[in-house]
Design a protein around this motif. Structure first.
Motif, PDB file in Angstrom:
ATOM      1  N   HIS A   5      46.248 111.204 118.942  1.00 27.34           N
ATOM      2  CA  HIS A   5      47.400 111.852 119.646  1.00 27.34           C
ATOM      3  C   HIS A   5      48.160 110.813 120.270  1.00 27.34           C
ATOM      4  O   HIS A   5      47.535 110.017 121.466  1.00 27.34           O
ATOM      5  CB  HIS A   5      46.855 113.156 120.614  1.00 27.34           C
ATOM      6  CG  HIS A   5      47.880 113.884 121.345  1.00 27.34           C
ATOM      7  ND1 HIS A   5      48.375 113.270 122.462  1.00 27.34           N
ATOM      8  CD2 HIS A   5      48.783 114.594 120.981  1.00 27.34           C
ATOM      9  CE1 HIS A   5      49.341 114.098 123.029  1.00 27.34           C
ATOM     10  NE2 HIS A   5      49.668 114.792 121.986  1.00 27.34           N
ATOM     11  N   CYS A   6      49.404 110.570 120.131  1.00 25.01           N
ATOM     12  CA  CYS A   6      50.288 109.527 120.702  1.00 25.01           C
ATOM     13  C   CYS A   6      50.774 110.403 121.995  1.00 25.01           C
ATOM     14  O   CYS A   6      51.669 111.314 121.729  1.00 25.01           O
ATOM     15  CB  CYS A   6      51.221 108.977 119.800  1.00 25.01           C
ATOM     16  SG  CYS A   6      52.520 107.766 120.694  1.00 25.01           S
ATOM     17  N   PRO A   7      50.735 110.007 123.147  1.00 26.84           N
ATOM     18  CA  PRO A   7      51.241 110.698 124.319  1.00 26.84           C
ATOM     19  C   PRO A   7      52.695 110.577 124.401  1.00 26.84           C
ATOM     20  O   PRO A   7      53.573 111.398 125.200  1.00 26.84           O
ATOM     21  CB  PRO A   7      50.690 109.955 125.511  1.00 26.84           C
ATOM     22  CG  PRO A   7      50.192 108.659 125.176  1.00 26.84           C
ATOM     23  CD  PRO A   7      49.874 108.687 123.625  1.00 26.84           C
ATOM     24  N   TYR A   8      53.334 109.864 123.810  1.00 30.47           N
ATOM     25  CA  TYR A   8      54.711 109.340 123.584  1.00 30.47           C
ATOM     26  C   TYR A   8      55.285 110.387 122.488  1.00 30.47           C
ATOM     27  O   TYR A   8      56.376 111.014 122.851  1.00 30.47           O
ATOM     28  CB  TYR A   8      55.089 107.992 123.507  1.00 30.47           C
ATOM     29  CG  TYR A   8      54.866 107.149 124.661  1.00 30.47           C
ATOM     30  CD1 TYR A   8      55.623 107.331 125.829  1.00 30.47           C
ATOM     31  CD2 TYR A   8      53.584 106.355 124.902  1.00 30.47           C
ATOM     32  CE1 TYR A   8      55.313 106.511 126.930  1.00 30.47           C
ATOM     33  CE2 TYR A   8      53.246 105.774 126.067  1.00 30.47           C
ATOM     34  CZ  TYR A   8      54.091 105.860 127.191  1.00 30.47           C
ATOM     35  OH  TYR A   8      53.804 105.096 127.998  1.00 30.47           O
ATOM     36  N   CYS A   9      54.922 110.114 121.374  1.00 33.44           N
ATOM     37  CA  CYS A   9      55.530 111.138 120.354  1.00 33.44           C
ATOM     38  C   CYS A   9      54.997 112.508 120.597  1.00 33.44           C
ATOM     39  O   CYS A   9      55.452 113.271 120.085  1.00 33.44           O
ATOM     40  CB  CYS A   9      54.969 110.580 118.862  1.00 33.44           C
ATOM     41  SG  CYS A   9      55.567 108.767 118.546  1.00 33.44           S
ATOM     42  N   ASP A  10      53.796 112.563 121.372  1.00 35.57           N
ATOM     43  CA  ASP A  10      53.249 113.901 121.354  1.00 35.57           C
ATOM     44  C   ASP A  10      52.902 114.585 120.302  1.00 35.57           C
ATOM     45  O   ASP A  10      53.261 115.862 120.022  1.00 35.57           O
ATOM     46  CB  ASP A  10      54.260 114.688 122.260  1.00 35.57           C
ATOM     47  CG  ASP A  10      53.355 116.068 123.012  1.00 35.57           C
ATOM     48  OD1 ASP A  10      52.112 115.740 123.242  1.00 35.57           O
ATOM     49  OD2 ASP A  10      54.004 116.873 123.455  1.00 35.57           O
ATOM     50  N   GLY A  63      54.661 103.246 114.733  1.00 33.46           N
ATOM     51  CA  GLY A  63      55.324 104.480 114.749  1.00 33.46           C
ATOM     52  C   GLY A  63      56.216 104.168 116.067  1.00 33.46           C
ATOM     53  O   GLY A  63      57.315 103.597 115.770  1.00 33.46           O
ATOM     54  N   CYS A  64      56.129 104.679 117.468  1.00 31.56           N
ATOM     55  CA  CYS A  64      57.043 104.802 118.213  1.00 31.56           C
ATOM     56  C   CYS A  64      56.934 103.317 118.892  1.00 31.56           C
ATOM     57  O   CYS A  64      57.931 102.913 119.811  1.00 31.56           O
ATOM     58  CB  CYS A  64      56.967 105.897 119.569  1.00 31.56           C
ATOM     59  SG  CYS A  64      55.461 105.620 120.457  1.00 31.56           S
ATOM     60  N   GLY A  65      55.916 102.417 118.869  1.00 30.75           N
ATOM     61  CA  GLY A  65      55.854 100.865 119.356  1.00 30.75           C
ATOM     62  C   GLY A  65      55.276 101.126 120.625  1.00 30.75           C
ATOM     63  O   GLY A  65      54.888  99.951 121.147  1.00 30.75           O
TER      64      GLY A  65
END
Ligand SMILES: [Zn+2]
Lengths: 90, 168
Positions: A5-10, A63-65
């Motif tokens: 789980h990426c906390p930025y991309c959620d 992904g979002c980096g």
């Protein structure tokens, strides 16, 4: 494949998009030249190597980096939680 | 001067036509990498609205990360860059090529090497991800049409991989 789980991309994204970036919550000393050699060595080189629950930095590089923090079990490879950089240790 | 330059593309200019999918090279376009802590600053400079949700795309601008956007426009388009605001606007037009993957099997063919669930990837979404080992930006333009942005130097390999998948 593990989903992280990426906390930025959620959202949960495939493991292959991520890179591990070592132990989390290691703050660079404010005044490096004021550190003793031993303290500086500890900051640079000494890391925890737990069997079990471990706080790590991860990066959603393909992904979002962004860098974020994660709690991962080093035995089961299960991610307990992930949270944004700068948030308190969980 | 530009007339004197020969444009070399890393993939064939003839589309690959397979059962249920066509893969073709998109024409040249202008691409800009946009970075800013505050989206409002970029909006002031560019005079457009930026999508705020990571993965959203709107009017040619995709939100790739919390401080990163990717703008694609027609070839020759220019944007103001000299603003005095804390933003970074970089022309990266020739860094990438765009392959158009179109047809009822488009999502299936992309998923041959991309681990995302593209069946549940809404039209209009855009994201950076990976195909086998190649980093790509996937934009779902329509139900059966994807744009895949990838670095030129990966073009030849990617073409072989994706056309192979399409022929199976
Ligand atoms: Zn992310």
């Amino acid at each position: 494949m593990i989903l992280i789980h990426c906390p930025y991309c959620d959202e949960k994204r495939p493991e292959i998009e991520f890179a591990n970036a070592g132990q989390a919550h290691i703050a660079r000393p404010i005044d490096p030249s004021g550190e003793s050699d031993a303290d500086w060595e500890t900051y640079l080189f000494i890391r925890a190597n737990p069997r079990g629950r471990h706080h790590e930095r991860w990066r959603h590089v393909h992904g979002c980096g962004r860098f974020f923090n994660a709690v991962r079990d080093t035995v089961t490879d299960k991610f307990e939680t992930t949270y944004k950089a700068g948030e308190p240790r969980r | 001067m530009s007339e004197a330059l020969i444009r070399y593309e890393p993939v064939p200019e003839t589309p690959c036509v397979a059962a249920g999918v066509t893969i073709s090279l998109a024409g040249p376009m202008q691409r800009f990498a946009l970075r800013a802590r505050r989206a409002e600053d970029l909006e002031t400079v560019l005079k457009v609205r930026l999508p705020r949700h990571i993965g959203a795309s709107e009017a040619g601008i995709a939100c790739l990360g919390p401080d990163e956007w990717y703008l694609r426009a027609e070839a020759g388009a220019t944007v103001p860059t000299d603003s005095g605001l804390p933003v970074a606007i970089t022309d990266v037009s020739e860094r990438s090529i765009c392959l158009v993957i179109e047809g009822p099997r488009a999502a299936e063919i992309l998923m041959s090497g991309c681990p995302l669930d593209l069946d549940n990837f809404a039209v209009g979404r855009a994201t950076r991800t990976i195909y086998e080992t190649v980093e790509v930006i996937i934009i779902r333009e329509a139900e059966d049409r994807f744009h895949v942005e990838l670095w030129r130097s990966f073009g030849a390999w990617f073409w072989i991989a994706i056309t192979n998948a399409a022929s199976h």
